[in-house]
Write a protein that holds these residues in place. Sequence first.
Motif, PDB file in Angstrom:
ATOM      1  N   ALA A 278      94.790  75.364  31.952  1.00 51.25           N
ATOM      2  CA  ALA A 278      94.320  74.658  33.336  1.00 51.25           C
ATOM      3  C   ALA A 278      95.121  75.620  34.613  1.00 51.25           C
ATOM      4  CB  ALA A 278      95.363  73.367  33.254  1.00 51.25           C
ATOM      5  N   ASP A 279      96.042  76.459  34.095  1.00 50.83           N
ATOM      6  CA  ASP A 279      96.456  77.061  35.408  1.00 50.83           C
ATOM      7  C   ASP A 279      95.988  78.555  35.515  1.00 50.83           C
ATOM      8  OD1 ASP A 279      99.482  78.329  34.282  1.00 50.83           O
ATOM      9  OD2 ASP A 279      97.604  77.950  33.383  1.00 50.83           O
ATOM     10  N   ALA A 280      95.220  78.876  34.732  1.00 51.74           N
ATOM     11  CA  ALA A 280      94.527  80.326  34.811  1.00 51.74           C
ATOM     12  C   ALA A 280      93.792  80.583  36.232  1.00 51.74           C
ATOM     13  CB  ALA A 280      93.890  80.584  33.607  1.00 51.74           C
ATOM     14  N   GLU A 281      92.723  79.608  36.328  1.00 54.29           N
ATOM     15  CA  GLU A 281      92.036  79.925  37.634  1.00 54.29           C
ATOM     16  C   GLU A 281      92.943  79.967  38.905  1.00 54.29           C
ATOM     17  OE1 GLU A 281      88.382  77.645  40.282  1.00 54.29           O
ATOM     18  OE2 GLU A 281      88.997  77.121  38.281  1.00 54.29           O
ATOM     19  N   GLN A 282      94.046  79.046  38.822  1.00 57.24           N
ATOM     20  CA  GLN A 282      94.821  79.446  40.068  1.00 57.24           C
ATOM     21  C   GLN A 282      95.381  80.551  40.168  1.00 57.24           C
ATOM     22  OE1 GLN A 282      97.742  76.297  40.140  1.00 57.24           O
ATOM     23  NE2 GLN A 282      98.476  76.835  42.105  1.00 57.24           N
ATOM     24  N   ARG A 283      95.788  81.284  38.952  1.00 58.69           N
ATOM     25  CA  ARG A 283      96.511  82.326  39.046  1.00 58.69           C
ATOM     26  C   ARG A 283      95.838  83.544  39.178  1.00 58.69           C
ATOM     27  NH1 ARG A 283      97.412  82.271  33.852  1.00 58.69           N
ATOM     28  NH2 ARG A 283      96.070  84.010  32.889  1.00 58.69           N
ATOM     29  N   HIS A 284      94.440  83.433  38.899  1.00 56.11           N
ATOM     30  CA  HIS A 284      93.515  84.455  39.120  1.00 56.11           C
ATOM     31  C   HIS A 284      93.036  84.316  40.631  1.00 56.11           C
ATOM     32  CE1 HIS A 284      93.321  84.997  34.989  1.00 56.11           C
ATOM     33  NE2 HIS A 284      92.291  84.073  34.727  1.00 56.11           N
ATOM     34  N   ARG A 285      92.820  83.257  41.237  1.00 48.83           N
ATOM     35  CA  ARG A 285      92.546  83.144  42.870  1.00 48.83           C
ATOM     36  C   ARG A 285      93.810  83.665  43.763  1.00 48.83           C
ATOM     37  NH1 ARG A 285      87.909  80.879  43.706  1.00 48.83           N
ATOM     38  NH2 ARG A 285      86.941  79.494  42.002  1.00 48.83           N
TER      39      ARG A 285
END
Length: 671
Positions: A278-285
Amino acid sequence: MAQEPTPSATTWSQHVSPGKRLPMPGPVYGPYPLRDAPEFASSSLVAWAAAWLRSPPPPGRAAADRLVKLVREHSPRWARLTEAQFDAELSALKARLAVQGFDLTLTAQAIAAVASVVQRQLGWQLHDVQLKAAWWMLGGRLIEMATGEGKTITVVLAAATAALAGIPVHVMTANDYLARRDAQQWLSLYAALGLRVAWVVSADEPADRRRAYQHDIVYATAKEFAFDHLRDRVARAQGREADQVLRGLCMAIIDEADSILIDEACTPLVLSQAVDSADAEQRHRLAIYLARKLKSGRDFLYEPDRPLRLRHEGAQRLAQAAAALPGPWRLKRFREEQVGLALTALWALKRDVHYLVRDEEVHIIDGTTGRLAIGRAWSRGLHQMVCIKEQVRLSPETQTLLQTTYQEFFPRYHRICGLSGTLWEERREFLAIYGVPVVKVPLRVPGQRLDQGLLLLDDDTAKWQAVVRHARQAASQGRAVLVGVDSVSDSEKLSALLTAQAVPHRVLNASHDGHAGEEERSVIDAAGLPGAITVATHMAGRGTDIQPHADVLARGGLHVINTHLNASARIDRQLYGRAGRQGQPGSHLWVLSWEDETLTPLTRHTALTALVKAACPPQGRERPVPRTVRWVVGVLQFWAGRQTARQRWALLQMQQAMRRQTAWAGRDDWV
């Protein structure tokens, strides 16, 4: 699982010698024949020397000539047999081959049987060089055959003979289309020999794959064989032996062997599964956001031919920006790794060069073939960061199950052989890593292709104008012209210039791959017509058969213009090999500019650059450069090739170390 005792690294000669014990599923090699990965010396030179001492002696001319003589003697006898007699004789020959191996006399009889079927079905008289090449391949060698010398039928000769001996044969092709085409093309020939042939493509389900691998000969890409083997490893580790699809790794025949074993040797082959993060996209952005606050030159250094490097000032600025962020962002190693990946996505990976955006997805462009690498993704979140950069939907995050590379996978085969038009330059690496020597097959007909030299222009504008001018000139003479470019963006740039001057032409690049296979074939079919100009990426290099029209041959044949300094002279030779096939006329020209990124290492040396420019024709005079300048460019190309070779060897050493560590830990996740 019953298996042949695994040889040590000192028994490479068994890997390449045409001994009597043929690898096949059974009591000797077990139900799934497979070699343990060999141990390599720390030095590539030591590994090469050791492999050279253990490799079989070079093929003797007398033995090859005797084979050809025997084939010529036996072929008429096979041709006179009735169908029932042919089948009976062939059954007896199969039994003898399975017991005695690739004995010269038995092999000559088998090749003669195949040749008689070729003669009966196609009316072809096989040439001596093709017979010799097939014999050498059965002996575990890589064969360099020039373009147009009949590599496809040579593969058929070797595959059919090995299959007659009972060996399950895997024939590696460049893509799914060629796998299906070649298998279907030779279906009736194999059937006449009592052999079953199948093909595997990326869309096949496991049940279809299992049925296909039960056939005597299977055509597929190297990627399909490698991933099916990885899936088999997972199934075996989980106690699901019934779910295995392959029958082991017995014999591989590799078409365009240098592309797979050298150019794609380090391509990660990662078997993964999607995970819920769930937090992968936030980390990438967030990584992309932080990377966009850094400036090139001030905070990080980026040059096209060197790894991107974060400077001390950039690291400090990044630490200040991450001070208010939670969790792992306060860790120096974590934030610099994530932002380094983001900088790579923003600066090093370029649209229409390294990837293509199509159907709202990011597809990697294979740098060797120029084709889309469908299903391949950059790891560690890099692919997702490129998706964020291009504002398309993110591909799912994955978790690695197993991984390998071709230079780890292919030594697991009991026998490796193959062929290509460009192998000789890397013969030491083939021997050191894969244990297979390289043999050059002489030309059947002397070549007539003309080398028109190298043009080295001052800037990109002058370069592309010269390319347009030379293409127009050759086309106006009734010749066909093939212009090889490095990327999709270069092909579109050149196409725009040709269109602006109302020059008819066609373009072949990665945007024609996958969904538009019919369009690709139509472009290739029209590329040999009088006055045709075809602008193509690497898709029109290796394995592409352009047939010049008779009028084109009468006016000088196909003219090839190369606009890029490739990392290896082999790739240049593949492009030039589209012209002057089988003794036909043809020519090639090399056009570069001082602004090409590939010449950056040369331009860094001011004094050397000044000397090279002084030796070139005066500015504004378009003439080929002297041989000394071309030699300097060749040295630059050679040095780039050695650099990549060192990188491949370093990766192999790292893989070997990781394999030892996972073995100590009792794991099996590095094949």
